[in-house]
Every structure is written in structure tokens, then in C-alpha cells.
Design an enzyme around this catalytic site. Sequence first.
Site, PDB file in Angstrom:
ATOM      1  N   HIS A  28       0.813  -1.309  -0.009  1.00 10.05           N
ATOM      2  CA  HIS A  28       0.037   0.057  -0.231  1.00 10.05           C
ATOM      3  C   HIS A  28       0.932   1.294  -0.057  1.00 10.05           C
ATOM      4  O   HIS A  28       2.183   1.271  -0.055  1.00 10.05           O
ATOM      5  CB  HIS A  28      -1.105  -0.093   1.201  1.00 10.05           C
ATOM      6  CG  HIS A  28      -0.242  -0.053   2.540  1.00 10.05           C
ATOM      7  ND1 HIS A  28       0.462   0.895   2.902  1.00 10.05           N
ATOM      8  CD2 HIS A  28      -0.533  -0.950   3.515  1.00 10.05           C
ATOM      9  CE1 HIS A  28       0.758   0.758   4.200  1.00 10.05           C
ATOM     10  NE2 HIS A  28       0.567  -0.297   4.691  1.00 10.05           N
ATOM     11  N   HIS A  31       4.271   1.688   2.176  1.00 13.29           N
ATOM     12  CA  HIS A  31       5.457   0.953   1.895  1.00 13.29           C
ATOM     13  C   HIS A  31       6.129   1.468   0.672  1.00 13.29           C
ATOM     14  O   HIS A  31       7.097   1.590   0.477  1.00 13.29           O
ATOM     15  CB  HIS A  31       4.888  -0.694   1.335  1.00 13.29           C
ATOM     16  CG  HIS A  31       4.067  -1.536   2.391  1.00 13.29           C
ATOM     17  ND1 HIS A  31       2.943  -2.018   2.018  1.00 13.29           N
ATOM     18  CD2 HIS A  31       4.626  -1.769   3.605  1.00 13.29           C
ATOM     19  CE1 HIS A  31       2.361  -2.666   2.982  1.00 13.29           C
ATOM     20  NE2 HIS A  31       3.452  -2.598   3.906  1.00 13.29           N
ATOM     21  N   CYS A 137       2.799  -9.652  19.838  1.00 11.33           N
ATOM     22  CA  CYS A 137       1.872  -9.334  18.688  1.00 11.33           C
ATOM     23  C   CYS A 137       2.427  -9.916  17.467  1.00 11.33           C
ATOM     24  O   CYS A 137       3.470  -9.624  16.840  1.00 11.33           O
ATOM     25  CB  CYS A 137       1.700  -7.594  18.562  1.00 11.33           C
ATOM     26  SG  CYS A 137       1.055  -7.139  17.058  1.00 11.33           S
ATOM     27  N   CYS A 140       3.239  -7.095  14.590  1.00  5.90           N
ATOM     28  CA  CYS A 140       4.421  -6.533  14.878  1.00  5.90           C
ATOM     29  C   CYS A 140       5.720  -7.760  14.551  1.00  5.90           C
ATOM     30  O   CYS A 140       6.826  -7.267  14.625  1.00  5.90           O
ATOM     31  CB  CYS A 140       4.787  -6.119  16.052  1.00  5.90           C
ATOM     32  SG  CYS A 140       3.696  -4.617  16.162  1.00  5.90           S
ATOM     33  N   CYS A 155      -2.046  -4.238  21.098  1.00  6.12           N
ATOM     34  CA  CYS A 155      -0.942  -3.725  20.723  1.00  6.12           C
ATOM     35  C   CYS A 155      -1.249  -2.195  20.361  1.00  6.12           C
ATOM     36  O   CYS A 155      -2.187  -1.977  19.771  1.00  6.12           O
ATOM     37  CB  CYS A 155      -0.621  -4.545  19.547  1.00  6.12           C
ATOM     38  SG  CYS A 155       0.646  -3.758  18.396  1.00  6.12           S
ATOM     39  N   HIS A 158      -1.170  -2.013  16.298  1.00  6.66           N
ATOM     40  CA  HIS A 158      -2.105  -2.689  15.551  1.00  6.66           C
ATOM     41  C   HIS A 158      -3.539  -2.467  16.162  1.00  6.66           C
ATOM     42  O   HIS A 158      -4.547  -2.848  15.439  1.00  6.66           O
ATOM     43  CB  HIS A 158      -1.922  -4.030  15.403  1.00  6.66           C
ATOM     44  CG  HIS A 158      -1.036  -4.354  14.267  1.00  6.66           C
ATOM     45  ND1 HIS A 158       0.597  -4.083  14.739  1.00  6.66           N
ATOM     46  CD2 HIS A 158      -0.546  -4.301  13.042  1.00  6.66           C
ATOM     47  CE1 HIS A 158       1.204  -4.626  13.810  1.00  6.66           C
ATOM     48  NE2 HIS A 158       0.564  -4.543  12.659  1.00  6.66           N
ATOM     49  N   LYS A 306      -2.369   5.082  11.540  1.00  2.40           N
ATOM     50  CA  LYS A 306      -1.533   4.594  10.535  1.00  2.40           C
ATOM     51  C   LYS A 306      -2.232   3.626   9.408  1.00  2.40           C
ATOM     52  O   LYS A 306      -3.029   2.864   9.628  1.00  2.40           O
ATOM     53  CB  LYS A 306      -0.403   3.554  11.291  1.00  2.40           C
ATOM     54  CG  LYS A 306       0.468   2.899  10.266  1.00  2.40           C
ATOM     55  CD  LYS A 306       1.342   2.047  11.039  1.00  2.40           C
ATOM     56  CE  LYS A 306       2.439   1.211  10.293  1.00  2.40           C
ATOM     57  NZ  LYS A 306       2.376  -0.068  10.558  1.00  2.40           N
ATOM     58  N   LYS A 309      -3.131  -2.069   5.672  1.00  2.00           N
ATOM     59  CA  LYS A 309      -4.149  -3.223   5.273  1.00  2.00           C
ATOM     60  C   LYS A 309      -4.897  -3.870   6.347  1.00  2.00           C
ATOM     61  O   LYS A 309      -6.248  -3.811   6.201  1.00  2.00           O
ATOM     62  CB  LYS A 309      -3.254  -4.371   4.389  1.00  2.00           C
ATOM     63  CG  LYS A 309      -2.764  -4.040   3.179  1.00  2.00           C
ATOM     64  CD  LYS A 309      -3.887  -4.057   2.010  1.00  2.00           C
ATOM     65  CE  LYS A 309      -3.395  -3.477   0.839  1.00  2.00           C
ATOM     66  NZ  LYS A 309      -4.048  -3.967  -0.384  1.00  2.00           N
TER      67      LYS A 309
HETATM   68  N1  MSP Z   1       9.281  -6.812   7.671  1.00  2.00           N
HETATM   69  C1  MSP Z   1       9.240  -5.988   8.377  1.00  2.00           C
HETATM   70  C2  MSP Z   1      10.562  -5.103   8.115  1.00  2.00           C
HETATM   71  C3  MSP Z   1      11.969  -5.878   8.356  1.00  2.00           C
HETATM   72  S1  MSP Z   1      13.200  -4.770   7.973  1.00  2.00           S
HETATM   73  C4  MSP Z   1      14.747  -6.004   8.161  1.00  2.00           C
HETATM   74  C5  MSP Z   1       8.180  -5.073   8.596  1.00  2.00           C
HETATM   75  N2  MSP Z   1       7.439  -5.179   7.423  1.00  2.00           N
HETATM   76  S2  MSP Z   1       6.153  -4.223   6.967  1.00  2.00           S
HETATM   77  O1  MSP Z   1       5.515  -4.772   5.843  1.00  2.00           O
HETATM   78  O2  MSP Z   1       5.275  -4.594   8.194  1.00  2.00           O
HETATM   79  O3  MSP Z   1       6.572  -2.787   6.988  1.00  2.00           O
HETATM   80  C6  MSP Z   1       7.669  -2.462   6.217  1.00  2.00           C
HETATM   81  C7  MSP Z   1       7.723  -0.911   6.459  1.00  2.00           C
HETATM   82  O4  MSP Z   1       6.436  -0.255   5.729  1.00  2.00           O
HETATM   83  C8  MSP Z   1       7.991  -0.255   7.587  1.00  2.00           C
HETATM   84  O5  MSP Z   1       9.044   0.586   7.509  1.00  2.00           O
HETATM   85  C9  MSP Z   1       6.808   0.545   8.058  1.00  2.00           C
HETATM   86  O6  MSP Z   1       6.892   1.473   8.679  1.00  2.00           O
HETATM   87  C10 MSP Z   1       6.341   0.924   6.719  1.00  2.00           C
HETATM   88  N3  MSP Z   1       5.095   1.246   6.697  1.00  2.00           N
HETATM   89  C11 MSP Z   1       3.963   0.457   6.896  1.00  2.00           C
HETATM   90  N4  MSP Z   1       2.739   1.310   6.917  1.00  2.00           N
HETATM   91  C12 MSP Z   1       3.200   2.588   6.880  1.00  2.00           C
HETATM   92  C13 MSP Z   1       2.402   3.634   6.698  1.00  2.00           C
HETATM   93  N5  MSP Z   1       1.164   3.852   6.757  1.00  2.00           N
HETATM   94  N6  MSP Z   1       3.115   4.773   6.670  1.00  2.00           N
HETATM   95  C14 MSP Z   1       4.444   4.745   6.421  1.00  2.00           C
HETATM   96  N7  MSP Z   1       5.098   3.716   6.486  1.00  2.00           N
HETATM   97  C15 MSP Z   1       4.333   2.598   7.002  1.00  2.00           C
HETATM   98  O7  MSP Z   1       7.972  -4.210   9.259  1.00  2.00           O
END
Ligand code: MSP
Length: 530
Positions: A28, A31, A137, A140, A155, A158, A306, A309
Site C-alpha cells: 500500500h 510501503h 503481537c 509486529c 498492541c 495494531h 497509521k 491493510k
Molecule cells: N518485515 C518488517 C521489516 C523488516 S526490515 C529488516 C516489516 N514489514 S512491514 O511490511 O510491516 O513494514 C515495512 C515498512 O513499511 C515499515 O518501515 C513500516 O513503517 C512501513 N509502513 C507500513 N505502513 C506504513 C504507513 N502507513 N506509513 C508509512 N510507512 C508505513 O515491518
Amino acid sequence: MAATGSNASEESAFYVSTPIYYVNDAPHLGHAYTTVAGDVLTRWHRQRGEKVWYLTGTDEHGQKIMRTAETNGVSPQEWCDKLVQDAWKPLWEHLEIANDDFIRTTEPRHTERVQEFVQDLYDKGEIYRGGYKGPYCVGCEEYKAPGDLLDGDLCPIHKRPVEWLEEENYFFRLSAYGPRLLEFYEQNPGFIQPASARNEVLQFVRQGLQDLSISRSTFDWGIPIPWDSKHVIYVWVDALLNYVSAVGYGSDQAKFDSTWPADVHLVGKDILRFHAVIWPAMLMANGLPLPGRVFANGWLMVGGEKMSKSNLTGISPRQLTEHFGVDAYRYYFLRAIPFGQDGSFSWEDFSARYTSELANDFGNLASRVAAMVGKYYDGTLPEATDAGAAEQAVAEGLARAVAQADTMIGDNLDFAGGIGAIFDFTRQVNGYLSEQAPWKVAKDESPEGRARLGAILYTAAESLRAVAVLLNPIMPGTAEKLWASLGAEPHLGPLAEQRIADAGTWGRLPAGAEVVKGEILFPRLEEVKS
Ligand code: MSP
């Protein structure tokens, strides 16, 4: 970028990483935000003429992925393969992400190195066996401190109930690293950015660290602990090691020496502690150099939460690129939200910036200049024989914009500030054209009048030449169109090879360049169909 490498002959790379994303779902906006930022940063450094390495990838182990696969009736590996091929990689291509590598944590080049790394720590006495119970969690993939929970069992990220876990685990002696970490932060004040993130980590580490459970034994979707195959390695320990396994750790020493340590780990603020506390402690324990910088970006928010999904607020980037185009998308989030702070997305704000900044200030400027060179000079860029103080002021404005943008984007990751400096310059050029009114000067067909007109149009076109170079890392498709419209390539070479340092050198686009009115850079927006 290793300061002292065993292989000094090989140029060290400016190495930037994104987090590796969980593939439990499709990407989304949140990411894509970090991935685009890293792409802009690395493209900028490539245009500085540096050797660059940009890494992204996917985090494929752990309970979250395993449960998602189960719910969908496929094996975890099948699930990951499908999501990577159908959702993640195509999105990065669509957004013009120029990553040098894409690592998946299920690849043997990663799993084998992770086992070696953990075995090394075990052999060094950094890992011991013990028991643990506490709230966990799965969203997380993290044990929580009871005091961090909301309403006793939610959490804080979440907003869903945690699970109570009780297991025999292996533990990493993280608690022993507190003092060394604090000393490191002290000696490297730029290691954690922005300052708010640094303060949070300092406060956390000063409270004292607990040892870290690094294995799980109640499920098997993970990398087995080499000396005890009933356990799999904790998904975060596995995931963090992607940053070294992808660049030759334990497999290609020359590549590792010329790439590691990373210069910038880009992370979301929710995963800051993993990167600024656990990761450096793991590296210290194994005697590896530490990364240069961990930069925590803020969250994209929806309705004060935040975007995610799992909360059903995750907006797909394609919903926006279909409407605004890929380049405007790449531009918008970095321009609108100071990097490091939270920001909200709104269609209204995006539309307003698209129209005023991209279509009017920039797109119109480019098409007006090309149209005038076409009309008054048959498309051949005139000479600037009559340049004076007004033209000098534009050249100075450009030099300032280049210096500011280079420091802000290339060094400070202040994308909003750097893009702002470039757009302030386009506004300066617009102001210059309004004052000089070339459409009026064109009515004077005397040699003096023609000389003035030539100087004005040359100045505007040369300004656009520089703007194309500066915007190329941010909006590569648009910058390319502008470069073509200015007829720059036959004289100056491909846009991607233009150096930031030369962007502000006045007079690079030669008179005689064939200027053509290309397609409109930012067409009017269609009404949003909802
Ligand atoms: N798999 C772990 C990261 C491992 S790195 C060695 C993870 N994955 S994640 O898919 O949940 O999140 C990845 C990144 O996306 C994180 O940096 C998280 O902050 C970012 N984001 C997820 N939702 C977000 C927003 N709504 N806004 C900005 N970034 C956010 O955590």
C-alpha cells in the site's frame, strides 16, 4: 561504504536499503513511500557520479505469513512466490524503482548466511537457552512489554489483542550491549535520524535492555537453528541479516568489503528499535562494522491512524498513479510531507499541488518556452548575446537551487526542502519571463530586439535544462520528456549521465539545439469517478 576496506582498489558503494516488506498482503501507499524515497536518494547519488547500491526485498518467514497462507489454503512458500511475482515486484517496476537487487528471505543465499551468523554468535557464547513468557503481537512479530499495551491487552500499533506466549527459546545477550550502544550513539550523533527518533532510542536504551529471544519452537515457518532443528530463528533476526546477506556476507568478500556497511537504512518509525538497537548489537557481537545512518520516516495516516491493510485503510498506489501518473505520485508524498514526520493523504491536497506546482509552475513553463522558440526561431535555440543583470540573476538563482537541493536531498534526506528549492527556482524563471515579456519583445524586429529576445529565450531554456537534471531523480519520465523537448541529448549526452555538480554551470545547453514542443508534461486532471 567501508572507510577502510581490505580491498582498497574497489570503489566503495553508497549503499541504501529499504525495510524488507512482509508479503502477507499487497503493498500500500505506506510501503511505497519509503521505497520511492530510497529511489530518489539513490538516483541522486548516482547523478553525483557515485557508485551506488540500492536494495529492497521481502520478509517471508514468521507466523504472520504462515497464518495468511493457511487461511488462503496454500503453503507459505507458494503464497510468498505469488505475492512477490504478482504484487510486489510489478509495483516497483511500475513506480520506476531502480533497485540494484531484490532479496527474498527464503532464498538460499540468505538462509545459509543467517544460519552461519547465528552459529557464530552461539560459538562465541552470545546465545544461551532459556524460557520466556509474555504478550506477543503477531502483526509486529514482537514480544511486547506489558506496560506498552493499551487497555491491558491491545498492541499500541495494531490496536488488536496480543497473544500470550510461553516457550523455551534461545536468547541473545542483548542486555550486555547497552553501554556500548550508548557510547556509539554518543560518538555518532548522526546515526539515528531525525532527532525525535534518536531521542526515543536513547531513552529506551538508557532504561536498560533485556536479552532478546531469537528462536521460536511452536511453529516451523522459518530458518532452523543450526544446532537445534526444533527451533526456527526469530523472524526479525532473520530479516535484519538481509542487509548483509544480500551484499556478499560470507559468500563474496570483495563485494561485501566494497558495499558494507550500509550508508543509510531507511525504516518506518515503528521498526526503529530493531534497526537502531538490536541490529547494531548483533553486528557488534559478530565484529562487523555498523551502518552509517538509520533514518526513520513517519507514517502515512488515514483518519488519524497509521494506514494499513489490516485496518482496511491501505490504499493501493495504483489507485493514485492511474489518476495522477507515476511521476506526480513519486513527487507528491516527498514534497508534501517533511521526511521523518507523519502526514495525511488527501485527494484534494494532491490535486491542488498537481495543478498549481506541476501543471502550472513547471509544465506550463516548459511548454511555453518550447512554443516560443518554435514560433520565433523555428525551433532552433538562439544565442544569448545580449544577456545582462536579469539573466545573471537567473543564473545565480540556479546555482543557489542546485547547492541547496544537493545538500538537502543528497545529504540530509530533506526531500521536501530540496524539491522546494528546485520549484522555487522554476517560480523565479516564471517571474523572469513575466517581467521580460518575450511575447512583447518579439514585436521589435530590430537587431537589438532580436538580441534581447534571444537572450530571454535562451535563459529560460537553459534554466529548464538544469531543472530536467535536478528533477530526474524524482520524476524520471517527465525529466526525460523535457530533456528530449530541449534537444539536449545530441549535445550533452543522456540525461541519466548528467552530474548534479554540473547542473548549475550556466551555459551548457548550446545555441543551435533543436527545441520541440513535446507532449504536455502534466495534463489537466480528469474528474475523479467515485
Ligand atoms: N518485515 C518488517 C521489516 C523488516 S526490515 C529488516 C516489516 N514489514 S512491514 O511490511 O510491516 O513494514 C515495512 C515498512 O513499511 C515499515 O518501515 C513500516 O513503517 C512501513 N509502513 C507500513 N505502513 C506504513 C504507513 N502507513 N506509513 C508509512 N510507512 C508505513 O515491518
